[in-house]
Design an enzyme around this catalytic site. Structure first.
Site, PDB file in Angstrom:
ATOM      1  N   ASP A  26      18.202  -2.707   8.227  1.00  0.00           N
ATOM      2  CA  ASP A  26      18.545  -1.575   7.367  1.00  0.00           C
ATOM      3  C   ASP A  26      17.875  -0.328   7.922  1.00  0.00           C
ATOM      4  O   ASP A  26      16.911   0.184   7.348  1.00  0.00           O
ATOM      5  CB  ASP A  26      18.060  -1.856   5.942  1.00  0.00           C
ATOM      6  CG  ASP A  26      18.963  -1.245   4.889  1.00  0.00           C
ATOM      7  OD1 ASP A  26      19.981  -0.642   5.263  1.00  0.00           O
ATOM      8  OD2 ASP A  26      18.657  -1.385   3.696  1.00  0.00           O
ATOM      9  N   GLU A  63       0.838  -1.188   0.000  1.00  0.00           N
ATOM     10  CA  GLU A  63       0.000   0.000   0.000  1.00  0.00           C
ATOM     11  C   GLU A  63       0.881   1.249   0.000  1.00  0.00           C
ATOM     12  O   GLU A  63       1.956   1.266   0.602  1.00  0.00           O
ATOM     13  CB  GLU A  63      -0.927   0.004   1.209  1.00  0.00           C
ATOM     14  CG  GLU A  63      -0.228   0.112   2.547  1.00  0.00           C
ATOM     15  CD  GLU A  63      -1.198   0.116   3.715  1.00  0.00           C
ATOM     16  OE1 GLU A  63      -2.383  -0.198   3.527  1.00  0.00           O
ATOM     17  OE2 GLU A  63      -0.754   0.422   4.835  1.00  0.00           O
ATOM     18  N   LEU A  64       0.421   2.282  -0.683  1.00  0.00           N
ATOM     19  CA  LEU A  64       1.179   3.527  -0.777  1.00  0.00           C
ATOM     20  C   LEU A  64       0.998   4.332   0.505  1.00  0.00           C
ATOM     21  O   LEU A  64      -0.123   4.520   0.977  1.00  0.00           O
ATOM     22  CB  LEU A  64       0.698   4.349  -1.976  1.00  0.00           C
ATOM     23  CG  LEU A  64       1.453   5.642  -2.263  1.00  0.00           C
ATOM     24  CD1 LEU A  64       2.889   5.354  -2.682  1.00  0.00           C
ATOM     25  CD2 LEU A  64       0.740   6.438  -3.346  1.00  0.00           C
ATOM     26  N   ASN A 115      14.387   5.017   5.293  1.00  0.00           N
ATOM     27  CA  ASN A 115      13.324   4.025   5.418  1.00  0.00           C
ATOM     28  C   ASN A 115      12.205   4.466   6.347  1.00  0.00           C
ATOM     29  O   ASN A 115      11.431   3.629   6.816  1.00  0.00           O
ATOM     30  CB  ASN A 115      13.904   2.689   5.917  1.00  0.00           C
ATOM     31  CG  ASN A 115      14.749   2.007   4.859  1.00  0.00           C
ATOM     32  OD1 ASN A 115      14.616   2.309   3.668  1.00  0.00           O
ATOM     33  ND2 ASN A 115      15.614   1.103   5.268  1.00  0.00           N
TER      34      ASN A 115
END
Length: 476
Positions: free
Chosen positions: A300, A258-259, A305
């Site tokens: 990461d 999902e965006l 992120n």
């Protein structure tokens, strides 16, 4: 400035060894030469500036040094960003754990976090067609050929599914598996780079761990599974959001989720301190809730992120490098935190370090010296009360942990299961330091530690406690 210079020059010697001692394949040889050219440019730049540096003094010399570091950082960011793969990942590590960088230099290296040269729209479309059996214009109702982010292994495009859902589609670079394999075969180069980026760690263990984790990261099916795990656990959380996976549009080289919207880390840095503190608290809770409750770590953790919204809401992206822990691997971490922070038992802390393999048994060192060196990660949580984590403090943590002159350094090691853990710890301190974050970290930790399970210490903690109660009731 120190790391930028070393990062460039260390690549020269390593690349030369690779070229002279081996008969590498064309790809590996080409990447070694790119590293060598980067180092040569850096060396020439510093050599050309040496007379001016010698001739001036004081503030003018410092300004000249900073200009030189900035130009070198631009070159490092541009070269490693174009190289992608393992080289870019090491550059990302340098961008958020090095100390002594000016804001301009750190910002330049920070481009490696979320803004690097993308692949062409035609290449991205070819990957989509290969994976989904149709070009993006038919596989999706809408497809934006311009990526919204480009990273070390793939780039992300906006799209709308045929049933109307706004999504983010991460497309793996064609040939990146071969590129990473070439990087990992450049052992001489990687060892020298990693000794700069992580000097206190067992480089062979770190290389082995990177091989395993990056090999997993190339499999987007595994990444999708890790993201589903995290999204399911944090479903409904008041401030932590993990985008859901669209399974039918995800493959080994394509992951669709999902965006999500929000501000990038650079924008957050300009928000009021109260908002930065809330965002920092969310990141802190996510890191340690994930470790102790899900037994997993996103390996990461760089600032590219994260997406931020007001009120401490943070969306966490990219779960390609997740380290899962067994209960047996987690137990030593619990013991170390309990003995040093709750029981205040230095000898028990020393024994827990030895049992976990962090410290050689019977080392001829005083327990206080060991605590001074190895309890560095617990300083913000050993006593209650508000603590501000500044960039200077985060840098001092890195310097002390990586101080090879310490008498303790010769007797410590980072066991392989915890190699990525140290990167995450250092990355977390760097992020919190960039935000100048203030909180009662001890009280928040007591909420999360399984051996304490203390009461909510903040309004966010109260909201999290209500969320946990709903989860437990639903599972009953």
């Amino acid at each position: 400035m120190k790391l930028i210079t070393l990062l460039a020059t260390v690549m020269a010697g390593a690349a030369t060894l690779v070229l002279l001692r081996r008969r590498p394949g064309r790809l590996r040889r080409g990447r070694a030469r790119a590293a060598l050219r980067l180092a040569a440019r850096g060396g020439a730049r510093y050599a050309a500036s040496a007379p001016r540096l010698f001739a001036v003094a004081g503030e003018q010399r410092q300004l000249l040094r900073e200009d030189l570091a900035l130009r070198t950082a631009e070159d490092v960011a541009g070269t490693l960003g174009a190289m992608k793969g393992v080289m870019m990942k090491i550059g990302q590590m340098a961008s958020y754990i090095d100390d002594g960088l000016s804001p301009a230099v750190r910002h330049t290296l920070g481009r490696l976090q979320d803004s690097v040269p993308p692949m062409s729209p035609q290449l991205a479309a070819a990957v989509v067609e290969e994976e989904l059996g149709a070009p993006p214009e038919r596989a999706f109702a809408r497809w934006d050929p311009r990526p919204i982010a480009a990273a070390s292994i793939g780039q992300v495009h906006r799209a709308v599914t045929l049933d109307g859902r706004a999504v983010a589609v991460k497309v793996q670079y064609p040939g990146i598996a071969e590129t990473i394999a070439a990087d990992l075969r450049n052992v001489a180069l990687l060892r020298r780079m990693l000794r700069i980026a992580a000097p206190a760690q067992d480089v062979d263990a770190l290389l082995s761990e990177l091989r395993d984790r990056i090999g997993e990261e190339l499999d987007y099916c595994r990444e999708a599974a890790s993201q589903r795990l995290m999204a399911a656990y944090y479903d409904g959380h008041p401030t932590i959001h993990i985008p859901g996976i669209v399974t039918e549009l995800s493959t080994r080289k394509l992951v669709t989720s999902e965006l999500s919207g929000g501000a990038r880390f650079a924008e957050l840095a300009a928000w009021p301190q109260h908002e930065r503190d809330l965002a920092a608290e969310t990141i802190y809770r996510f890191v340690f809730r994930s470790l102790y409750d899900v037994r997993a770590f996103n390996g990461d953790p760089h600032p590219g992120n994260y997406l931020f919204q007001r009120g401490g809401r943070v969306t966490f992206l990219d779960f390609g490098l997740v380290r899962h822990f067994t209960p047996a691997e987690l137990q030593p971490l619990l013991q170390m935190a309990r003995t040093i922070c709750v029981e205040h038992d230095p000898e028990a802390f020393r024994r827990s370090l030895e049992n976990a393999g962090f410290l050689r048994p019977g080392a001829p060192l005083s327990t206080q010296a060991i605590i001074d060196h190895l309890a560095v990660f617990y300083e913000t949580v050993r006593e209650p009360g508000p603590v501000t984590i500044t960039s200077d403090y985060a840098s001092s943590v890195v310097r002390r942990f990586f101080d090879l002159r310490s008498p303790v350094a010769g007797y410590i090691a980072v066991p392989r299961p915890y190699v990525i853990l140290q990167r995450i710890n250092l990355g977390l301190f760097a992020v919190l330091g960039e935000l100048s974050a203030t909180a009662d970290w001890r009280a928040i930790s007591e909420e999360i530690w399984p051996f304490v399970q203390g009461p909510a210490a903040t309004p966010m903690g109260e909201a999290e406690a209500r969320w946990r109660a709903r989860r437990q009731a639903a599972a009953a």
